[in-house]
Write a protein that holds these residues in place. Structure first.
Motif, short mmCIF file in Angstrom:
data_model
loop_
_atom_site.label_atom_id
_atom_site.label_comp_id
_atom_site.label_asym_id
_atom_site.label_seq_id
_atom_site.Cartn_x
_atom_site.Cartn_y
_atom_site.Cartn_z
N MET B 78 0.32 -1.33 -0.36
CA MET B 78 -0.01 0.61 -0.26
C MET B 78 0.62 1.44 -0.35
SD MET B 78 -3.23 -0.55 2.43
CE MET B 78 -2.01 -1.33 3.99
N PHE B 79 1.31 1.37 0.45
CA PHE B 79 2.49 2.30 0.72
C PHE B 79 3.72 2.12 -0.46
CE2 PHE B 79 1.31 1.40 5.06
CZ PHE B 79 1.43 2.92 5.66
N THR B 80 4.26 1.75 -0.66
CA THR B 80 5.07 1.05 -1.78
C THR B 80 4.70 1.65 -3.36
OG1 THR B 80 5.10 -0.87 -2.90
CG2 THR B 80 6.53 -0.56 -1.08
N ILE B 81 2.84 1.10 -3.81
CA ILE B 81 3.32 1.49 -4.95
C ILE B 81 2.63 3.47 -4.88
CG2 ILE B 81 1.69 -0.83 -5.51
CD1 ILE B 81 -0.66 0.30 -4.78
N ILE B 82 2.09 3.67 -4.25
CA ILE B 82 2.85 5.11 -3.96
C ILE B 82 3.85 5.75 -4.08
CG2 ILE B 82 1.28 7.63 -2.61
CD1 ILE B 82 -0.94 5.49 -3.28
N GLY B 83 4.65 5.46 -2.99
CA GLY B 83 6.14 5.78 -3.62
C GLY B 83 6.25 5.52 -4.26
N ALA B 84 6.23 4.66 -5.73
CA ALA B 84 6.69 4.41 -7.31
C ALA B 84 6.42 5.15 -7.70
CB ALA B 84 6.65 2.40 -7.48
N LEU B 85 4.95 5.92 -7.91
CA LEU B 85 3.66 6.12 -8.67
C LEU B 85 4.09 7.89 -8.50
CD1 LEU B 85 0.40 5.23 -8.50
CD2 LEU B 85 2.02 5.33 -10.18
N VAL B 86 4.93 8.11 -7.82
CA VAL B 86 5.81 9.52 -6.99
C VAL B 86 6.50 9.96 -7.40
CG1 VAL B 86 6.13 11.16 -5.13
CG2 VAL B 86 4.21 10.21 -4.70
N GLY B 87 7.71 8.93 -7.47
CA GLY B 87 8.95 8.74 -7.30
C GLY B 87 9.32 8.90 -8.88
N ALA B 88 8.32 7.58 -9.33
CA ALA B 88 8.21 8.10 -11.39
C ALA B 88 8.25 9.16 -11.86
CB ALA B 88 7.89 6.86 -11.55
N ALA B 89 6.85 9.87 -11.87
CA ALA B 89 6.48 11.56 -11.68
C ALA B 89 7.54 12.62 -11.78
CB ALA B 89 4.99 11.79 -11.00
N ILE B 90 8.37 12.46 -10.62
CA ILE B 90 9.92 13.10 -10.38
C ILE B 90 10.77 12.73 -11.69
CG2 ILE B 90 11.16 13.21 -8.84
CD1 ILE B 90 9.44 13.47 -6.63
N THR B 91 11.55 11.67 -11.72
CA THR B 91 12.02 11.39 -12.49
C THR B 91 11.60 12.22 -14.02
OG1 THR B 91 13.22 9.24 -11.28
CG2 THR B 91 13.22 9.48 -13.91
N LEU B 92 10.46 11.84 -14.31
CA LEU B 92 10.13 12.60 -16.23
C LEU B 92 10.32 13.63 -15.94
CD1 LEU B 92 6.48 10.04 -16.14
CD2 LEU B 92 9.63 10.01 -17.35
N ILE B 93 10.35 15.01 -14.78
CA ILE B 93 10.33 16.02 -15.55
C ILE B 93 11.71 16.91 -14.02
CG2 ILE B 93 8.53 16.01 -15.44
CD1 ILE B 93 8.79 17.20 -12.59
#
Lengths: 136, 276
Positions: B78-93
């Motif tokens: 529950m915690f890691t997937i939210i983190g992964a979505l945020v993390g990937a979104a940061i890397t893109l920009i």
């Protein structure tokens, strides 16, 4: 090598429902990964045998996951089966593997173990994953 | 374009090491991919999709051996997937250089803390807090090396959960399974036996990397021509890595893990300073 006194997971499965679930999840993951690798390898081999080129060079332009899968299935039904399509299907299978695993866990917690707490937790994970696969 | 065979070879090695350390393999794969001429954002995207294969492949064997703890896994996902979505979104920009340095420091810090307690064997949790108890974080497994059934209880879920958000963030950000961080949280914070933490981490990584992958896919960053040999390679490597792990003792896994941590930590910092 297993010694005789160690119960195999299948033998333990007779005793508790939880071990059954572990075996089911194990197979979902194994079949998903193997099928995906098989499809990708077939696609690569097909291209290699038909063109003499080992490897491919293309990218997927901004589609969400479900569009990506539906597009591939449509092409396949049109009879446009080609190496690239097999590789795409392999990648789609790979992405579906953990997704289906979470779905199976949710159903298990809801209907077999009747654990409301963990059904909710798993449902949350499933909904977030579904949302993320709709991103584009 | 990068040749198929070097890509395949590099991926086999990365898959093997990844499975042994309870990692997705990306920590080895990403540096190697950039060395053979793939830009960092594509390397991250390919790595995260291949980490689904490594972790799921490895997890399939562990789950059936009854070592993986499904409840611990589900709770932490529950915690890691939210983190992964945020993390990937940061890397893109975002530019990634400062992140490499931070990540290198995190790896070295964890290497240091693991080093200090290297000789201590795993000790069962004495008191389980109420939250962890409510979450039913407990289990047992048959240890092949020790030839006995190990019973354990997990603790400090109130810390483990939020820290897992951070591990998921790193996973999405850098395209790795971040298995090293997940195993550390399981080991040091939640008091799980090393084998349970390694194998449960594999299960969690499959879902975490899927969340990250969906972001990179939507951004058009996943190149199937590069992903194809990588996925095939990591699965072959992980197949052998998995079979090695189940037979080794906790201490051997830990030592192997320490070596990997320090190499990666130094490497990450050097690349962050040197400009990737």
């Amino acid at each position: 090598m297993e010694t005789p006194e160690i119960l195999t997971p299948q033998e333990r499965a007779v005793h508790t429902a939880e071990f059954n679930m572990e075996i089911a999840i194990g197979y979902i993951l194994q079949i998903g990964v193997l099928l995906s690798v098989l499809l990708i390898a077939l696609g690569v081999a097909w291209r290699w045998l038909s063109t003499g080129i080992l490897g491919m060079d293309y990218s997927i332009s901004g589609m969400n996951f479900f569009e990506f899968v539906l597009n591939d299935i449509r092409l396949m039904l049109q009879g446009a089966l080609r190496p690239r399509l097999l590789v795409n299907l392999g990648m789609a299978t790979l992405m579906l593997t953990p997704y289906v695993r979470v779905l199976a866990s949710m159903l298990f917690f809801a209907f077999v173990e009747r654990n409301r707490k963990y059904t909710l937790f798993t449902a949350f994970v499933f909904i977030v994953l579904t949302y993320s696969l709709f991103l584009r | 374009m990068v040749a198929f065979l070097p890509l395949l070879f590099v991926s086999i090695i990365a898959g093997f090491v990844g499975a042994m350390g309870g990692m997705g393999g990306g920590v080895v794969l990403i540096p190697a991919l950039t060395l053979i001429g793939i830009d960092i954002k594509h390397a991250i995207a390919i790595s995260i999709v291949s980490a689904i294969a490594t972790s799921s492949g490895a997890a399939s064997a562990y789950v059936r051996d009854g070592i993986t703890n499904l409840k611990v896994g589900m709770f932490l996902e529950m915690f890691t997937i939210i983190g992964a979505l945020v993390g990937a979104a940061i890397t893109l920009i975002a530019p990634t250089r400062p992140l490499f340095i931070v990540f290198g420091i995190v790896l070295l810090a964890t290497w240091w803390s693991l080093m200090r307690q290297k000789d201590e064997q795993w000790k069962p949790v004495a008191h389980q807090d109420r939250l962890s108890n409510w979450l039913e974080l407990e289990g047992s497994y048959y240890d092949q090396a020790a030839k006995q059934t190990i019973e354990y209880r997990g603790a400090r879920a109130y810390l483990g959960g939020p820290l897992m958000f951070g591990a998921g963030l790193i996973a999405g950000l850098l395209g790795i399974g971040a298995g090293a961080l997940k195993v550390l949280i399981h080991d040091l914070v939640m008091g799980l036996p090393p084998k349970v933490s390694t194998t449960t981490s594999n299960l969690v990584i499959g879902v975490t990397t899927l969340a990250g992958t969906s972001v990179y896919l939507a951004a058009g960053q996943i190149d199937p021509g590069l992903a194809a040999p990588t996925i095939i390679g990591v699965v072959i490597g992980a197949f052998f890595g998995t079979r090695t792990l189940v037979r080794l003792s906790n201490q051997t896994i830990r030592t192997f893990f320490l070596v990997i941590l320090i190499i990666l930590g130094v490497e990450m910092i050097a690349r962050g300073i040197g400009g990737v």
